[in-house]
Motif scaffolding. Structure first.
Motif, PDB file in Angstrom:
ATOM      1  N   THR A 177       0.828  -1.205   0.000  1.00 17.33           N
ATOM      2  CA  THR A 177       0.000   0.000   0.000  1.00 17.33           C
ATOM      3  C   THR A 177       0.863   1.257   0.000  1.00 17.33           C
ATOM      4  OG1 THR A 177      -1.844  -1.094   1.125  1.00 17.33           O
ATOM      5  CG2 THR A 177      -1.726   1.302   1.297  1.00 17.33           C
ATOM      6  N   ALA A 178       1.873   1.285   0.861  1.00 21.79           N
ATOM      7  CA  ALA A 178       2.742   2.468   0.945  1.00 21.79           C
ATOM      8  C   ALA A 178       3.559   2.644  -0.328  1.00 21.79           C
ATOM      9  CB  ALA A 178       3.658   2.356   2.164  1.00 21.79           C
ATOM     10  N   TYR A 179       4.106   1.560  -0.854  1.00 20.12           N
ATOM     11  CA  TYR A 179       4.902   1.670  -2.084  1.00 20.12           C
ATOM     12  C   TYR A 179       4.037   2.111  -3.269  1.00 20.12           C
ATOM     13  CZ  TYR A 179       9.260  -0.381  -0.277  1.00 20.12           C
ATOM     14  OH  TYR A 179      10.429  -0.602   0.391  1.00 20.12           O
ATOM     15  N   GLU A 180       2.801   1.630  -3.332  1.00 25.74           N
ATOM     16  CA  GLU A 180       1.948   2.038  -4.449  1.00 25.74           C
ATOM     17  C   GLU A 180       1.580   3.514  -4.353  1.00 25.74           C
ATOM     18  OE1 GLU A 180      -1.235  -0.813  -4.455  1.00 25.74           O
ATOM     19  OE2 GLU A 180      -0.133  -2.180  -5.787  1.00 25.74           O
ATOM     20  N   ARG A 181       1.362   4.022  -3.172  1.00 22.02           N
ATOM     21  CA  ARG A 181       1.107   5.456  -3.018  1.00 22.02           C
ATOM     22  C   ARG A 181       2.363   6.252  -3.390  1.00 22.02           C
ATOM     23  NH1 ARG A 181      -0.428   7.065   2.547  1.00 22.02           N
ATOM     24  NH2 ARG A 181      -0.514   9.090   1.518  1.00 22.02           N
ATOM     25  N   LEU A 182       3.524   5.735  -3.017  1.00 21.58           N
ATOM     26  CA  LEU A 182       4.771   6.390  -3.377  1.00 21.58           C
ATOM     27  C   LEU A 182       4.958   6.390  -4.886  1.00 21.58           C
ATOM     28  CD1 LEU A 182       7.406   7.674  -2.330  1.00 21.58           C
ATOM     29  CD2 LEU A 182       8.320   5.361  -2.058  1.00 21.58           C
ATOM     30  N   LEU A 183       4.614   5.281  -5.518  1.00 24.37           N
ATOM     31  CA  LEU A 183       4.751   5.168  -6.968  1.00 24.37           C
ATOM     32  C   LEU A 183       3.852   6.171  -7.691  1.00 24.37           C
ATOM     33  CD1 LEU A 183       6.219   3.489  -9.123  1.00 24.37           C
ATOM     34  CD2 LEU A 183       4.273   1.919  -9.100  1.00 24.37           C
ATOM     35  N   ALA A 184       2.688   6.460  -7.113  1.00 20.56           N
ATOM     36  CA  ALA A 184       1.781   7.434  -7.727  1.00 20.56           C
ATOM     37  C   ALA A 184       2.426   8.808  -7.806  1.00 20.56           C
ATOM     38  CB  ALA A 184       0.478   7.506  -6.933  1.00 20.56           C
ATOM     39  N   TYR A 185       3.266   9.132  -6.848  1.00 15.74           N
ATOM     40  CA  TYR A 185       4.029  10.376  -6.919  1.00 15.74           C
ATOM     41  C   TYR A 185       5.099  10.293  -8.008  1.00 15.74           C
ATOM     42  CZ  TYR A 185       2.155  12.203  -2.475  1.00 15.74           C
ATOM     43  OH  TYR A 185       1.355  12.704  -1.484  1.00 15.74           O
ATOM     44  N   TYR A 186       5.927   9.255  -7.932  1.00 18.24           N
ATOM     45  CA  TYR A 186       7.050   9.132  -8.854  1.00 18.24           C
ATOM     46  C   TYR A 186       6.601   9.090 -10.314  1.00 18.24           C
ATOM     47  CZ  TYR A 186      10.260   8.088  -4.974  1.00 18.24           C
ATOM     48  OH  TYR A 186      11.026   8.157  -3.838  1.00 18.24           O
ATOM     49  N   ASP A 187       5.449   8.490 -10.565  1.00 13.71           N
ATOM     50  CA  ASP A 187       4.982   8.350 -11.942  1.00 13.71           C
ATOM     51  C   ASP A 187       4.723   9.691 -12.617  1.00 13.71           C
ATOM     52  OD1 ASP A 187       5.135   5.620 -12.002  1.00 13.71           O
ATOM     53  OD2 ASP A 187       3.003   5.259 -11.627  1.00 13.71           O
ATOM     54  N   GLN A 188       4.529  10.735 -11.840  1.00 17.86           N
ATOM     55  CA  GLN A 188       4.249  12.047 -12.420  1.00 17.86           C
ATOM     56  C   GLN A 188       5.513  12.781 -12.860  1.00 17.86           C
ATOM     57  OE1 GLN A 188       0.970  14.170 -10.099  1.00 17.86           O
ATOM     58  NE2 GLN A 188       1.771  12.683  -8.658  1.00 17.86           N
ATOM     59  N   GLY A 189       6.667  12.321 -12.397  1.00 16.05           N
ATOM     60  CA  GLY A 189       7.905  13.037 -12.678  1.00 16.05           C
ATOM     61  C   GLY A 189       8.112  14.154 -11.668  1.00 16.05           C
ATOM     62  N   PHE A 190       9.355  14.510 -11.468  1.00 12.08           N
ATOM     63  CA  PHE A 190       9.699  15.513 -10.458  1.00 12.08           C
ATOM     64  C   PHE A 190      10.049  16.834 -11.125  1.00 12.08           C
ATOM     65  CE2 PHE A 190      12.887  17.597  -7.738  1.00 12.08           C
ATOM     66  CZ  PHE A 190      12.115  17.800  -6.611  1.00 12.08           C
ATOM     67  N   LEU A 191       9.293  17.884 -10.792  1.00 13.34           N
ATOM     68  CA  LEU A 191       9.515  19.230 -11.335  1.00 13.34           C
ATOM     69  C   LEU A 191       9.808  19.190 -12.842  1.00 13.34           C
ATOM     70  CD1 LEU A 191      11.603  21.070  -8.574  1.00 13.34           C
ATOM     71  CD2 LEU A 191       9.175  21.325  -9.115  1.00 13.34           C
ATOM     72  N   PRO A 192       8.888  18.685 -13.633  1.00 18.35           N
ATOM     73  CA  PRO A 192       9.167  18.560 -15.063  1.00 18.35           C
ATOM     74  C   PRO A 192       9.464  19.884 -15.747  1.00 18.35           C
ATOM     75  CG  PRO A 192       6.824  18.207 -14.591  1.00 18.35           C
ATOM     76  CD  PRO A 192       7.530  18.201 -13.278  1.00 18.35           C
ATOM     77  N   GLU A 193       8.945  20.984 -15.204  1.00 13.43           N
ATOM     78  CA  GLU A 193       9.204  22.287 -15.844  1.00 13.43           C
ATOM     79  C   GLU A 193      10.602  22.812 -15.537  1.00 13.43           C
ATOM     80  OE1 GLU A 193       7.461  23.035 -11.813  1.00 13.43           O
ATOM     81  OE2 GLU A 193       7.022  21.702 -13.493  1.00 13.43           O
ATOM     82  N   GLU A 194      11.335  22.144 -14.641  1.00 18.49           N
ATOM     83  CA  GLU A 194      12.702  22.568 -14.308  1.00 18.49           C
ATOM     84  C   GLU A 194      13.735  21.565 -14.813  1.00 18.49           C
ATOM     85  OE1 GLU A 194      13.290  25.409 -13.210  1.00 18.49           O
ATOM     86  OE2 GLU A 194      11.602  26.108 -11.999  1.00 18.49           O
ATOM     87  N   VAL A 195      13.366  20.799 -15.821  1.00 13.74           N
ATOM     88  CA  VAL A 195      14.225  19.696 -16.255  1.00 13.74           C
ATOM     89  C   VAL A 195      15.584  20.186 -16.758  1.00 13.74           C
ATOM     90  CG1 VAL A 195      13.304  19.642 -18.611  1.00 13.74           C
ATOM     91  CG2 VAL A 195      14.246  17.554 -17.596  1.00 13.74           C
ATOM     92  N   TYR A 196      15.654  21.419 -17.247  1.00 13.45           N
ATOM     93  CA  TYR A 196      16.926  21.914 -17.771  1.00 13.45           C
ATOM     94  C   TYR A 196      17.676  22.788 -16.776  1.00 13.45           C
ATOM     95  CZ  TYR A 196      14.967  20.242 -22.141  1.00 13.45           C
ATOM     96  OH  TYR A 196      14.417  19.442 -23.118  1.00 13.45           O
ATOM     97  N   ARG A 197      17.202  22.863 -15.549  1.00 13.46           N
ATOM     98  CA  ARG A 197      17.885  23.684 -14.540  1.00 13.46           C
ATOM     99  C   ARG A 197      18.773  22.766 -13.710  1.00 13.46           C
ATOM    100  NH1 ARG A 197      16.951  28.950 -12.987  1.00 13.46           N
ATOM    101  NH2 ARG A 197      14.974  28.975 -14.152  1.00 13.46           N
ATOM    102  N   ASP A 198      20.082  22.952 -13.827  1.00 15.42           N
ATOM    103  CA  ASP A 198      21.041  22.033 -13.218  1.00 15.42           C
ATOM    104  C   ASP A 198      20.948  21.987 -11.701  1.00 15.42           C
ATOM    105  OD1 ASP A 198      21.962  21.405 -15.719  1.00 15.42           O
ATOM    106  OD2 ASP A 198      23.744  22.692 -15.620  1.00 15.42           O
ATOM    107  N   ALA A 199      20.524  23.074 -11.068  1.00 16.62           N
ATOM    108  CA  ALA A 199      20.474  23.105  -9.610  1.00 16.62           C
ATOM    109  C   ALA A 199      19.577  22.012  -9.042  1.00 16.62           C
ATOM    110  CB  ALA A 199      20.001  24.477  -9.124  1.00 16.62           C
ATOM    111  N   PHE A 200      18.552  21.620  -9.798  1.00 17.73           N
ATOM    112  CA  PHE A 200      17.616  20.612  -9.316  1.00 17.73           C
ATOM    113  C   PHE A 200      18.008  19.194  -9.734  1.00 17.73           C
ATOM    114  CE2 PHE A 200      15.029  24.515  -9.507  1.00 17.73           C
ATOM    115  CZ  PHE A 200      14.552  24.539  -8.209  1.00 17.73           C
TER     116      PHE A 200
END
Length: 299
Positions: A177-200
C-alpha cells in the motif's frame, strides 16, 4: 550543493520528500485542491506539490501568480521548499536562478524575493517581515516553514520510511500500500518544468533512484504474495526504464512460466539475451543460461 543522497532523500540531507497541475505557485485555478494520493486528515495552511506540474495552495485554494508573473519567484520557492531552514548566501541563490549570469544579480534577487513574499503573504504590511523568507545581516537567506507547510516531497519521504518499515516487519499488505502510493508520486515526474535547470538535478536523480527502488520492491513483494499479474506489470515497467535489468527480466520469464505461457517465457528470455548481446556485447550469465534450460525443459 551537488551532494549525493540515498533513495528517498534530498541533496540537502533531509528525507526525500507529490503533485499536480500548474506551473506557478498559484497553479491552475481549475485544479482540485485535494491530491487523490494524500490520505484524508488535518491540512496545513500551505500545501505544495513538486511531483508533476508545480502548484501551491493556501487554505485549500490556489495562490495567485507572483507579481508580474515572475518565473524566477516560482523557481526560488521550489528551491526553498526543497531546502527548508538551510542557509544560502545571496550569491548562491542568484546562481540557482540565473546560472552563469553576473549582471545586476543582487537587485534581481531582491525583486524576486519581494515578489515571492507578496504572493505567499499578500496581507503583509510594508516592511513587515515574512514568516517564511528569512535573512540576517550577513546576507544569508533561508526558508522557515514554521510548521505551516505540507509538501508532497515530505509525504513521499514519510511513505518511503513506512514502506521500508512494513517490509522489514513482514507486513506485505502495508508495504505494498505504501509503495503504491509512493509510486503514484514518482509516476508524475519531479519538477518537469525545471528539467533543464542544473540546480535541481541532484534532487531529480534521487527521485529517479527512488522510483526504480520502489518498482523493484513492489515486484518482490507481489511475487512473494503470489500476485502474478501485478508482479509481471512491475517487471515490465522496470524493463521499460532499464532494458538491462536482469532481475526484472528473470522475474518476467518465471511469471510467464507460472502462468502457463511458454511462448511468453521464451519470447521474454530470448529478447533479453538478444538485447544484452546486441546493445552491450555481453554474454548471458550462468543464471540466464540455467533459466533457458528450465524453459526448454518446460516445452
Amino acid at each position: 550543493m551537488d551532494r549525493s543522497l540515498e533513495p528517498g532523500s534530498t541533496p540537502s540531507g533531509r528525507s526525500a520528500p507529490s503533485a499536480p497541475t500548474s506551473t506557478e505557485p498559484g497553479g491552475d485555478r481549475g485544479a482540485p485542491s485535494h491530491d487523490p494520493r494524500r490520505p484524508p486528515g488535518a491540512r496545513q495552511e500551505y500545501e505544495a506539490w513538486l511531483f508533476g506540474p508545480f502548484r501551491v495552495h493556501r487554505g485549500g485554494a490556489p495562490l495567485g501568480d507572483p507579481r508580474g508573473g515572475r518565473a524566477t519567484a516560482r523557481t526560488l520557492l521550489k528551491w526553498f521548499l526543497l531546502n527548508p531552514r538551510q542557509e544560502f548566501r545571496d550569491s548562491e541563490l542568484a546562481e540557482v536562478l540565473w546560472p552563469g549570469c553576473t549582471a545586476n544579480r543582487a537587485n534581481r534577487l531582491h525583486v524576486t524575493q519581494h515578489s515571492l513574499r507578496r504572493v505567499l503573504e499578500p496581507e503583509l504590511a510594508s516592511r513587515q517581515p515574512s514568516r517564511f523568507i528569512r535573512s540576517d545581516p550577513t546576507g544569508r537567506y533561508w526558508f522557515d516553514p514554521s510548521d505551516c507547510w505540507w509538501t508532497d516531497v515530505d509525504d513521499a519521504a514519510a511513505l518511503s520510511k513506512t514502506a521500508c518499515a512494513a517490509r522489514r516487519a513482514g507486513d506485505t499488505a502495508a508495504a505494498v500500500t505504501a509503495y503504491e502510493r509512493l509510486l503514484a508520486y514518482y509516476d508524475q515526474g519531479f519538477l518537469p518544468e525545471e528539467v533543464y535547470r542544473d540546480a535541481f538535478a541532484p534532487f531529480r536523480a534521487a527521485h529517479e533512484r527512488g522510483h526504480e527502488e520502489t518498482l523493484l520492491q513492489l515486484l518482490r513483494l507481489h511475487r512473494r504474495a503470489g500476485h502474478l499479474y501485478e508482479a509481471l506489470t512491475c517487471a515490465l515497467r522496470i524493463l521499460d526504464r532499464d532494458p538491462y535489468a536482469e532481475e526484472a527480466a528473470t522475474a518476467a520469464v518465471e511469471i510467464h512460466l507460472e502462468q502457463g505461457s511458454l511462448t511468453g517465457a521464451v519470447s521474454q528470455l530470448e529478447q533479453f539475451i538478444r538485447t544484452l548481446r546486441d546493445d552491450l556485447g555481453v554474454a548471458p550469465s550462468g543464471e540466464l543460461l540455467a533459466l533457458r534450460e528450465r524453459v526448454r525443459h518446460a516445452r
